[in-house]
Design a protein around this motif. Structure first.
Motif, PDB file in Angstrom:
ATOM      1  N   ILE A   1       0.838  -1.202   0.000  1.00  0.00           N
ATOM      2  CA  ILE A   1       0.000   0.000   0.000  1.00  0.00           C
ATOM      3  C   ILE A   1       0.872   1.251   0.000  1.00  0.00           C
ATOM      4  O   ILE A   1       0.531   2.267  -0.620  1.00  0.00           O
ATOM      5  CB  ILE A   1      -1.022  -0.001   1.164  1.00  0.00           C
ATOM      6  CG1 ILE A   1      -2.157   0.935   0.812  1.00  0.00           C
ATOM      7  CG2 ILE A   1      -0.407   0.392   2.464  1.00  0.00           C
ATOM      8  CD1 ILE A   1      -3.468   0.514   1.312  1.00  0.00           C
ATOM      9  N   ALA A   2       2.054   1.164   0.643  1.00  0.00           N
ATOM     10  CA  ALA A   2       2.979   2.291   0.577  1.00  0.00           C
ATOM     11  C   ALA A   2       3.444   2.467  -0.867  1.00  0.00           C
ATOM     12  O   ALA A   2       3.527   3.586  -1.372  1.00  0.00           O
ATOM     13  CB  ALA A   2       4.165   2.056   1.497  1.00  0.00           C
TER      14      ALA A   2
ATOM     15  N   VAL B   1       1.851   1.863  -3.596  1.00  0.00           N
ATOM     16  CA  VAL B   1       0.859   2.533  -4.445  1.00  0.00           C
ATOM     17  C   VAL B   1       0.619   3.969  -4.033  1.00  0.00           C
ATOM     18  O   VAL B   1       0.175   4.769  -4.844  1.00  0.00           O
ATOM     19  CB  VAL B   1      -0.521   1.823  -4.450  1.00  0.00           C
ATOM     20  CG1 VAL B   1      -0.866   1.330  -5.814  1.00  0.00           C
ATOM     21  CG2 VAL B   1      -0.604   0.716  -3.453  1.00  0.00           C
ATOM     22  N   SER B   2       0.880   4.299  -2.768  1.00  0.00           N
ATOM     23  CA  SER B   2       0.563   5.656  -2.307  1.00  0.00           C
ATOM     24  C   SER B   2       1.737   6.609  -2.420  1.00  0.00           C
ATOM     25  O   SER B   2       1.563   7.806  -2.257  1.00  0.00           O
ATOM     26  CB  SER B   2       0.120   5.632  -0.843  1.00  0.00           C
ATOM     27  OG  SER B   2      -0.792   4.606  -0.614  1.00  0.00           O
ATOM     28  N   LEU B   3       2.934   6.081  -2.659  1.00  0.00           N
ATOM     29  CA  LEU B   3       4.101   6.958  -2.691  1.00  0.00           C
ATOM     30  C   LEU B   3       4.158   7.751  -3.986  1.00  0.00           C
ATOM     31  O   LEU B   3       4.028   7.181  -5.064  1.00  0.00           O
ATOM     32  CB  LEU B   3       5.381   6.130  -2.581  1.00  0.00           C
ATOM     33  CG  LEU B   3       5.818   5.689  -1.203  1.00  0.00           C
ATOM     34  CD1 LEU B   3       6.926   4.664  -1.326  1.00  0.00           C
ATOM     35  CD2 LEU B   3       6.299   6.872  -0.388  1.00  0.00           C
ATOM     36  N   PRO B   4       4.340   9.065  -3.877  1.00  0.00           N
ATOM     37  CA  PRO B   4       4.618   9.819  -5.100  1.00  0.00           C
ATOM     38  C   PRO B   4       6.051   9.472  -5.523  1.00  0.00           C
ATOM     39  O   PRO B   4       6.985   9.820  -4.814  1.00  0.00           O
ATOM     40  CB  PRO B   4       4.508  11.283  -4.671  1.00  0.00           C
ATOM     41  CG  PRO B   4       4.466  11.290  -3.192  1.00  0.00           C
ATOM     42  CD  PRO B   4       4.343   9.904  -2.681  1.00  0.00           C
TER      43      PRO B   4
ATOM     44  N   TRP C   1       8.895  11.887  -5.565  1.00  0.00           N
ATOM     45  CA  TRP C   1       9.424  12.276  -4.267  1.00  0.00           C
ATOM     46  C   TRP C   1      10.400  11.215  -3.753  1.00  0.00           C
ATOM     47  O   TRP C   1      11.445  11.540  -3.186  1.00  0.00           O
ATOM     48  CB  TRP C   1       8.266  12.485  -3.284  1.00  0.00           C
ATOM     49  CG  TRP C   1       8.690  12.718  -1.870  1.00  0.00           C
ATOM     50  CD1 TRP C   1       9.343  13.809  -1.396  1.00  0.00           C
ATOM     51  CD2 TRP C   1       8.504  11.845  -0.760  1.00  0.00           C
ATOM     52  NE1 TRP C   1       9.565  13.663  -0.045  1.00  0.00           N
ATOM     53  CE2 TRP C   1       9.059  12.474   0.366  1.00  0.00           C
ATOM     54  CE3 TRP C   1       7.903  10.589  -0.608  1.00  0.00           C
ATOM     55  CZ2 TRP C   1       9.045  11.883   1.627  1.00  0.00           C
ATOM     56  CZ3 TRP C   1       7.888  10.010   0.646  1.00  0.00           C
ATOM     57  CH2 TRP C   1       8.452  10.659   1.754  1.00  0.00           C
TER      58      TRP C   1
ATOM     59  N   ARG D   1      -0.547  -6.299  -4.659  1.00  0.00           N
ATOM     60  CA  ARG D   1      -1.922  -6.234  -4.153  1.00  0.00           C
ATOM     61  C   ARG D   1      -2.841  -7.149  -4.952  1.00  0.00           C
ATOM     62  O   ARG D   1      -3.674  -7.868  -4.399  1.00  0.00           O
ATOM     63  CB  ARG D   1      -2.446  -4.797  -4.206  1.00  0.00           C
ATOM     64  CG  ARG D   1      -2.167  -4.036  -2.922  1.00  0.00           C
ATOM     65  CD  ARG D   1      -2.263  -2.560  -3.134  1.00  0.00           C
ATOM     66  NE  ARG D   1      -3.624  -2.068  -3.307  1.00  0.00           N
ATOM     67  CZ  ARG D   1      -4.371  -1.613  -2.309  1.00  0.00           C
ATOM     68  NH1 ARG D   1      -3.920  -1.610  -1.093  1.00  0.00           N
ATOM     69  NH2 ARG D   1      -5.575  -1.152  -2.521  1.00  0.00           N
ATOM     70  N   LEU D   2      -2.684  -7.110  -6.266  1.00  0.00           N
ATOM     71  CA  LEU D   2      -3.556  -7.940  -7.105  1.00  0.00           C
ATOM     72  C   LEU D   2      -3.250  -9.421  -6.903  1.00  0.00           C
ATOM     73  O   LEU D   2      -4.171 -10.238  -6.759  1.00  0.00           O
ATOM     74  CB  LEU D   2      -3.393  -7.579  -8.582  1.00  0.00           C
ATOM     75  CG  LEU D   2      -4.298  -8.403  -9.474  1.00  0.00           C
ATOM     76  CD1 LEU D   2      -5.634  -7.735  -9.674  1.00  0.00           C
ATOM     77  CD2 LEU D   2      -3.659  -8.713 -10.802  1.00  0.00           C
TER      78      LEU D   2
END
Lengths: 303, 313
Positions: B137-138, B140-143, B146, B199-200
């Motif tokens: 989840i990190a 997928v959420s990380l820009p 950055w 995740r999938l």
């Protein structure tokens, strides 16, 4: 129907959800709330999210500094400087002030495109799914063309060609999110439409408007909304990404992606301060992701 | 199988046409046409007309589109307004550099993604599962732009261990000096595919594990390894589809990472073209990447059908 590869990704075994909802009637949402309330992680994440949103809304009350005010003498101060607890940026603006004010544009550019795409894409998808036949093919085949662009490329193409600015960013991201929302809405609607209770309602003489509003929309809206919330985190990353490239929000406005871009050369002087705005993008996007996951689990919708 | 392949290929044609229409329409909406970029505003009208005629801008829009499309089909993407070089040659160099990042990043991201996702599913509910799911989840959420900056801050600025920018000597990486330049951008790019794929795969494997046939396979006394093979084969088609999409995103999304690392790839070219308002380079790059994306998707569809005969309809 010809399938495209991404369709397999979005196979939605949602009739279960629709059936559960139909079976439980009024008690369904109560059930969802109960399950959500028991999910401590999701509740905690939602509280953080609310805090982030509130900090953006209440920014003027959280900092005495003006996020635009520059100072030649206070450039790139480290964390913990008196008066600037998060330090200052490359032209001496208070970083904490810019972080909280920056949330306003970043959240706006993250949430608004998804909301707009939800209205347009959701409508198109439900119409395609409910009408079927030629209407379905016309809508879905046109959407296939938009799907041929990797999402970020479409956003960059629109922003890059039409020019930078908040309006074009929101437009570009909305267009980017329309195709997946159309697909989801169409898939869910097609499934719900073929369920027995819809057939029964039609047989007992309910008109199209009533059928759509009461039986179809009530059952498809949940899964579509859940899917839309999962897009918000992508939208926030992409919106900040566009600003980072210089295609989104224009300086000197505070926005997390733009701040990241402006502070990039400062990495050699003060790497911690230069990396800070990214923490906010990450945190916000992560919170939206986890919230969406939590709601999805509570509603038992699989996407 | 052949029929299916042909059908998918044929379906690609209208899609590609649609892509060309959208890109052409976007160019038409662009503020200022190609001629206005080439000539100073005080130029006499005859000169303006001459340049416009030379560029074909005096013809009706649909004629311009057909001519443009005809050149596209022949592989002629036009000439850059700024450098006067053919777009196709600039782009092929840049795309090569982008692939140099995208292929290792895809390999790394997909391997880690499948591994972590499957491991998490087999150890459902354990600390391992939580750890891997959190990593995913990190991811997928990380820009990722950055992450690139943070990695540069850590490994280039603080530890001074790896180069922060550029690709060193051009060409296929053979020496350690060249490979060193690849490490940070490749890790950065691999994060999103790693997160999305794991995740999938986790969800897929969990779903398959709940089927009765897995129990029967185990009851039959099959070795764990063989059961695993059955499960992974069932999880493969949708994972493959996702990987195809993700590879396309890697090509397109590399624009952000290439900006962070000053990598001379297609993303860098696109970025430069946007700020120089170099429309031929811009449209050529966009059309080419979209076309590659379409081809990848078709290839993935065919591959899926090879693994799972149920898909061949």
């Amino acid at each position: 129907m010809v399938s495209t590869s991404s369709e397999t990704l979005l196979t939605l075994p949602t009739p279960d959800a629709a059936l559960t909802r139909a079976r439980h009637g009024r008690g369904y949402w109560k059930n969802v709330w109960r399950r959500l309330a028991e999910d401590r992680i999701t509740i905690a994440v939602m509280l953080v999210l609310i805090a982030i949103i509130l900090s953006a809304v209440l920014a003027p009350y959280l900092t005495p500094h003006d996020p635009m005010k520059t100072s030649v003498f206070a450039r790139l101060k480290p964390i913990g400087t008196a008066g600037h607890w998060l330090g200052t940026d490359e032209i001496g603006r208070d970083l904490w002030a810019r972080m909280v004010y920056g949330g306003r544009l970043s959240l706006l550019c993250g949430v608004l495109p998804v909301a707009l795409a939800l209205v347009v894409g959701g409508t198109l998808g439900v119409v395609a799914g409910y009408a079927g036949g030629v209407v379905n093919s016309a809508i879905m085949r046109s959407i296939d063309v938009l799907y041929a662009f990797p999402s970020i490329l479409l956003a960059i193409a629109i922003c890059g060609i039409l020019g930078s600015g908040i309006r074009n960013t929101i437009l570009a991201l909305s267009v980017t999110f329309i195709p997946p929302l159309v697909r989801i809405s169409e898939a869910v609607t097609t499934q719900v439409r073929s369920l027995d209770f819809v057939e029964a309602a039609r047989a007992s003489g309910s008109g199209t408007a009533l059928l759509l509003r009461y039986h179809v929309l009530n059952n498809v809206l949940g899964p579509i909304l859940v899917y839309a919330t999962s897009l918000i985190s992508i939208s926030i990353i992409l919106a900040s990404g566009l600003s980072f490239l210089g295609l989104g929000v224009s300086p000197p406005n505070p926005e997390w992606g733009l701040m990241l871009n402006n502070l990039r050369p400062a990495i050699w002087v003060n790497p911690v301060v230069a990396a800070l705005p990214g923490v906010m993008i990450f945190l916000t996007s992560m919170c939206f992701n986890l919230t969406s996951d939590g709601i999805r689990q509570a509603m038992d919708v699989r996407l | 199988m052949l029929a299916y392949t042909l059908r998918r290929l044929l379906y690609g044609v209208p899609i590609l046409l649609g892509v060309s229409v959208i890109v052409f329409a976007l160019i038409q909406f662009a503020p200022g046409d190609a001629a206005s970029l080439l000539i100073p505003p005080e130029a006499p009208k005859e000169v303006v007309d001459q340049v416009r005629a030379k560029l074909g801008l005096d013809k009706p829009v649909y004629v311009q589109y057909v001519l443009w499309l005809g050149r596209l089909v022949r592989g002629d993407l036009g000439v850059s307004i700024v450098t006067n070089m053919p777009v196709a040659s600039e782009l092929s160099n840049a795309l090569g550099n982008t692939l140099m990042l995208a292929i290792p990043a895809a390999l790394l991201g997909f391997t880690l993604g499948v591994g972590l996702g499957a491991l998490a599913a087999f150890h459902r509910g354990t600390v391992l599962d939580r750890l891997f799911s959190a990593t995913a989840i990190a991811g997928v959420s990380l820009p990722h732009y950055w992450v690139g900056i943070v990695l540069v801050a850590m490994f280039a600025v603080v530890f001074n261990a790896l180069p922060a920018q550029g690709m060193g000597a051009p060409g296929f990486p053979r020496t350690w000096a060249q490979i060193r330049h690849l490490i940070l951008p490749v890790i950065t790019l691999s994060l999103i595919p790693m997160g999305v794929v794991s995740r999938l795969v986790r969800a897929n494997v969990l779903e398959i594990l709940s089927h009765e046939f897995v129990g029967s396979l185990r009851a039959k006394g099959l070795f764990r390894r063989r059961v695993l093979r059955h499960i992974m084969k069932n999880a493969a088609p949708s994972a493959l589809a996702l990987m195809g999409l993700q590879f396309g995103y890697l090509l397109a999304g590399s624009i952000l990472v290439e900006t962070v690392f000053n990598w001379p790839g297609s993303g860098g070219l696109l970025n430069l073209a946007i700020f120089r308002r170099d429309i031929p380079v811009l449209s050529g790059t966009i059309v080419t990447i979209a076309a590659i994306f379409v081809v990848i998707n078709i290839a993935v569809d065919v591959l899926q059908a090879l693994i799972d005969p149920r898909i061949r309809r």
